[in-house]
Design a protein around this motif. Structure first.
Motif, PDB file in Angstrom:
ATOM      1  N   TYR A   1       0.653  -1.611  -0.444  1.00  0.00           N
ATOM      2  CA  TYR A   1      -0.205  -0.248   0.039  1.00  0.00           C
ATOM      3  C   TYR A   1       1.120   1.146  -0.232  1.00  0.00           C
ATOM      4  O   TYR A   1       2.030   1.477   0.361  1.00  0.00           O
ATOM      5  CB  TYR A   1      -1.101  -0.279   1.434  1.00  0.00           C
ATOM      6  CG  TYR A   1      -1.862  -0.947   1.109  1.00  0.00           C
ATOM      7  CD1 TYR A   1      -2.495  -1.555   0.249  1.00  0.00           C
ATOM      8  CD2 TYR A   1      -2.795  -1.354   2.376  1.00  0.00           C
ATOM      9  CE1 TYR A   1      -3.936  -2.681   0.092  1.00  0.00           C
ATOM     10  CE2 TYR A   1      -3.377  -2.090   2.367  1.00  0.00           C
ATOM     11  CZ  TYR A   1      -4.172  -3.055   1.614  1.00  0.00           C
ATOM     12  OH  TYR A   1      -4.690  -4.092   1.224  1.00  0.00           O
ATOM     13  N   GLY A   2       0.399   2.078  -1.014  1.00  0.00           N
ATOM     14  CA  GLY A   2       0.689   3.589  -0.047  1.00  0.00           C
ATOM     15  C   GLY A   2       0.481   4.397   1.135  1.00  0.00           C
ATOM     16  O   GLY A   2      -0.916   3.704   1.902  1.00  0.00           O
ATOM     17  N   ILE A   3       0.267   4.934   1.142  1.00  0.00           N
ATOM     18  CA  ILE A   3       0.026   6.087   2.339  1.00  0.00           C
ATOM     19  C   ILE A   3      -1.746   5.962   2.195  1.00  0.00           C
ATOM     20  O   ILE A   3      -2.489   5.703   3.125  1.00  0.00           O
ATOM     21  CB  ILE A   3       0.987   7.118   3.173  1.00  0.00           C
ATOM     22  CG1 ILE A   3       0.421   8.208   4.336  1.00  0.00           C
ATOM     23  CG2 ILE A   3       0.310   8.309   1.834  1.00  0.00           C
ATOM     24  CD1 ILE A   3       0.210   7.326   5.489  1.00  0.00           C
ATOM     25  N   GLU A   4      -1.818   6.446   0.682  1.00  0.00           N
ATOM     26  CA  GLU A   4      -3.568   6.446   1.335  1.00  0.00           C
ATOM     27  C   GLU A   4      -4.256   5.080   0.688  1.00  0.00           C
ATOM     28  O   GLU A   4      -5.485   5.340   2.098  1.00  0.00           O
ATOM     29  CB  GLU A   4      -3.751   6.859  -0.329  1.00  0.00           C
ATOM     30  CG  GLU A   4      -5.434   7.388  -0.534  1.00  0.00           C
ATOM     31  CD  GLU A   4      -5.623   7.906  -2.318  1.00  0.00           C
ATOM     32  OE1 GLU A   4      -6.838   8.245  -2.407  1.00  0.00           O
ATOM     33  OE2 GLU A   4      -4.446   7.916  -2.761  1.00  0.00           O
ATOM     34  N   GLU A   5      -3.813   3.794   0.608  1.00  0.00           N
ATOM     35  CA  GLU A   5      -4.262   2.558   0.945  1.00  0.00           C
ATOM     36  C   GLU A   5      -4.309   2.700   2.493  1.00  0.00           C
ATOM     37  O   GLU A   5      -5.089   2.147   3.012  1.00  0.00           O
ATOM     38  CB  GLU A   5      -4.240   1.850  -0.167  1.00  0.00           C
ATOM     39  CG  GLU A   5      -4.550   2.149  -1.893  1.00  0.00           C
ATOM     40  CD  GLU A   5      -3.535   2.743  -2.644  1.00  0.00           C
ATOM     41  OE1 GLU A   5      -2.903   3.598  -3.650  1.00  0.00           O
ATOM     42  OE2 GLU A   5      -1.737   3.621  -1.917  1.00  0.00           O
ATOM     43  N   ALA A   6      -2.767   2.643   2.666  1.00  0.00           N
ATOM     44  CA  ALA A   6      -2.503   2.504   4.462  1.00  0.00           C
ATOM     45  C   ALA A   6      -3.357   2.883   5.402  1.00  0.00           C
ATOM     46  O   ALA A   6      -3.971   2.704   5.992  1.00  0.00           O
ATOM     47  CB  ALA A   6      -1.558   2.662   4.823  1.00  0.00           C
ATOM     48  N   ALA A   7      -3.708   4.346   4.968  1.00  0.00           N
ATOM     49  CA  ALA A   7      -4.837   5.417   5.751  1.00  0.00           C
ATOM     50  C   ALA A   7      -6.191   4.653   5.502  1.00  0.00           C
ATOM     51  O   ALA A   7      -7.005   4.326   6.671  1.00  0.00           O
ATOM     52  CB  ALA A   7      -4.450   6.358   5.730  1.00  0.00           C
TER      53      ALA A   7
END
Length: 363
Positions: free
Chosen positions: A105-111
C-alpha cells in the motif's frame, strides 16, 4: 481499615471499592503470551480488506467519511465486532491483528485500510487541537521540555498513560532501527497491588489531580484540567492517567493546586508498579500490525528508540482514537477531558476552530 479509609475520603471523591478487582482485565504481563491476544489475518480476510480499500479509492470516498458501510467486510467485520465486545470492552483489554498488507500500500491505501478497520471498533475522534482523526506517531524533532509538544512527536520514552477516548488503535507502517517496543500494563492490576500494599495511597488516587492540556485548550477552559486517576462508577473501576509528565507540567500554572507530598508518594508507587517487569507486557511491532487497547483498563507506553537516519525509513505508526458503541458508562468527571460522557460520542480534543480531517502526512 475500611472505616478509616471511608472517613478519609472527601464527599466529592468517588467511593473506593474496598476490595481487589477480579476478571480477565487484571492480568500480569509474564502470564500472557502472543497466542492469547494475537489474530493473524487469513488470506480471505486480507482479500476482504483489499477489496474494501479499492472500493474506497475507486469510489473517491474521502478518508474522513470512511465508515462500516463504505468499508464493507462481510465476514471479517463480524470477527472485529466480537473482538471489540468480548476482548477489548469485556475481556483482557487489548488485541493485536497481524498481516495488514502495508508493504503493498501507499499511504493513501494504508490510511484507508486502517480507518476502515477502525470503523468496526468505533467512531474516530480528534486526537489534537488540529482536528486530526488520523494520527501519525513519528519523531518530528520536538523536545519533551517544550510545553506544547506531545511525547509521541519525539523519540523519548513515553511513560505509561491513557489516551482521551475509549479505544486507541495503532497501525505499524515502519519500525525503528532499534527499540520502540509497545509496553502495556493492566491498570486493574495496578489498583489491586496498591490496594494490597498501601490502601491509604490507593485512596489518594481517587481524589483529583491536575493535568496540563499542553496548549490544546477547548473554548472556555483553563490550560489544565482536574480529574481523579481511579474512578469507581456503576460498579466498575476505570483508570485515567493522562501522563505523569503532564501532571508535573501542570504545576507551571500558578492557579493549579500544588501537588502534595502524599499525592507524589501515591504517584510514585503507581509508577513503580507500572514499570515493574512482573506486571507489564512488551509487544514488538511489525509492519502490518494493528494494536487496539481499551484505555479504561490498560495503560500504554513506548520504549525509547534509535531511528534510521534516512527519512524514508523512519519509524512510523498511524493512530486512531475510537469512541466505541456499547462502551462502559463513565463518571461525570471524565467530561472535563472527554468533553462528553455519552457512549459512542465521547472523547477527543476539540478547541476553538478545530475542524476534523484525516491528514496523510505527519504535521
Amino acid at each position: 481499615m475500611t472505616s478509616t479509609l471511608a472517613r478519609s475520603q472527601s464527599p466529592i471523591t468517588p467511593p473506593m471499592p474496598m476490595r481487589t478487582i477480579d476478571g480477565p482485565a487484571a492480568w500480569r504481563g509474564p502470564e500472557v503470551g502472543p497466542a492469547d491476544f494475537t489474530h493473524r489475518l487469513t488470506g480471505a480476510e486480507v482479500a476482504e480488506i483489499d477489496a474494501a480499500v479499492r472500493a474506497v479509492i475507486d469510489g473517491h470516498v474521502e478518508h474522513i467519511a470512511i465508515d462500516r458501510e463504505s468499508f464493507a467486510l462481510p465476514r471479517l467485520g463480524a470477527l472485529l465486532t466480537r473482538m471489540r465486545d468480548d476482548d477489548l470492552l469485556s475481556g483482557r483489554g487489548f488485541v493485536v491483528l497481524r498481516g495488514v498488507p502495508v508493504e503493498h500500500y501507499g499511504i493513501e491505501e494504508a490510511a484507508a485500510a486502517f480507518l476502515g478497520i477502525g470503523a468496526w471498533f468505533g467512531k474516530p475522534v480528534s486526537q489534537n487541537g488540529k482536528g486530526h482523526i488520523l494520527g501519525h506517531v513519528k519523531d518530528l524533532g520536538r523536545h519533551i521540555d517544550d510545553p506544547t509538544a506531545r511525547i509521541y512527536q519525539t523519540t523519548h520514552k513515553q511513560t505509561f498513560h491513557t489516551d482521551s477516548v475509549d479505544i486507541v488503535g495503532l497501525l505499524c507502517l515502519k519500525t525503528a532501527k532499534s527499540g520502540g517496543l509497545s509496553r502495556i500494563v493492566s491498570s486493574m492490576r495496578l489498583y489491586n497491588e496498591m490496594y494490597r500494599q498501601r490502601p491509604d495511597l490507593a485512596a489518594v488516587l481517587f481524589g483529583p489531580f491536575c493535568f496540563d492540556r499542553r496548549g490544546e485548550v477547548p473554548a472556555g477552559k483553563k490550560g489544565w484540567y482536574e480529574t481523579p486517576i481511579f474512578h469507581w462508577h456503576a460498579d466498575r473501576l476505570s483508570v485515567f492517567y493522562g501522563n505523569r509528565y503532564y501532571i508535573q507540567s501542570a504545576q507551571r500554572f500558578a492557579e493549579a493546586p500544588r501537588l502534595t507530598a502524599v499525592q507524589t508518594e501515591a504517584l510514585d508507587l503507581f509508577d513503580a508498579l507500572a514499570n515493574d517487569p512482573a506486571n507489564y507486557l512488551d509487544i514488538e511491532f511489525k509492519p502490518g500490525d494493528v494494536q487496539l487497547i481499551h484505555n479504561h483498563v490498560i495503560l500504554h507506553d513506548r520504549t525509547d528508540y534509535e531511528d534510521w537516519p534516512e527519512p524514508e525509513r523512519k519509524r512510523h505508526l498511524l493512530r486512531l482514537w475510537l469512541a466505541a458503541p456499547g462502551a462502559r458508562e463513565l463518571p461525570p468527571a471524565y467530561a472535563e477531558r472527554y468533553g462528553s460522557v455519552d457512549i459512542g460520542n465521547r472523547g477527543g480534543i476539540i478547541c476553538k476552530g478545530t475542524r476534523l480531517h484525516a491528514p496523510l502526512e505527519a504535521v
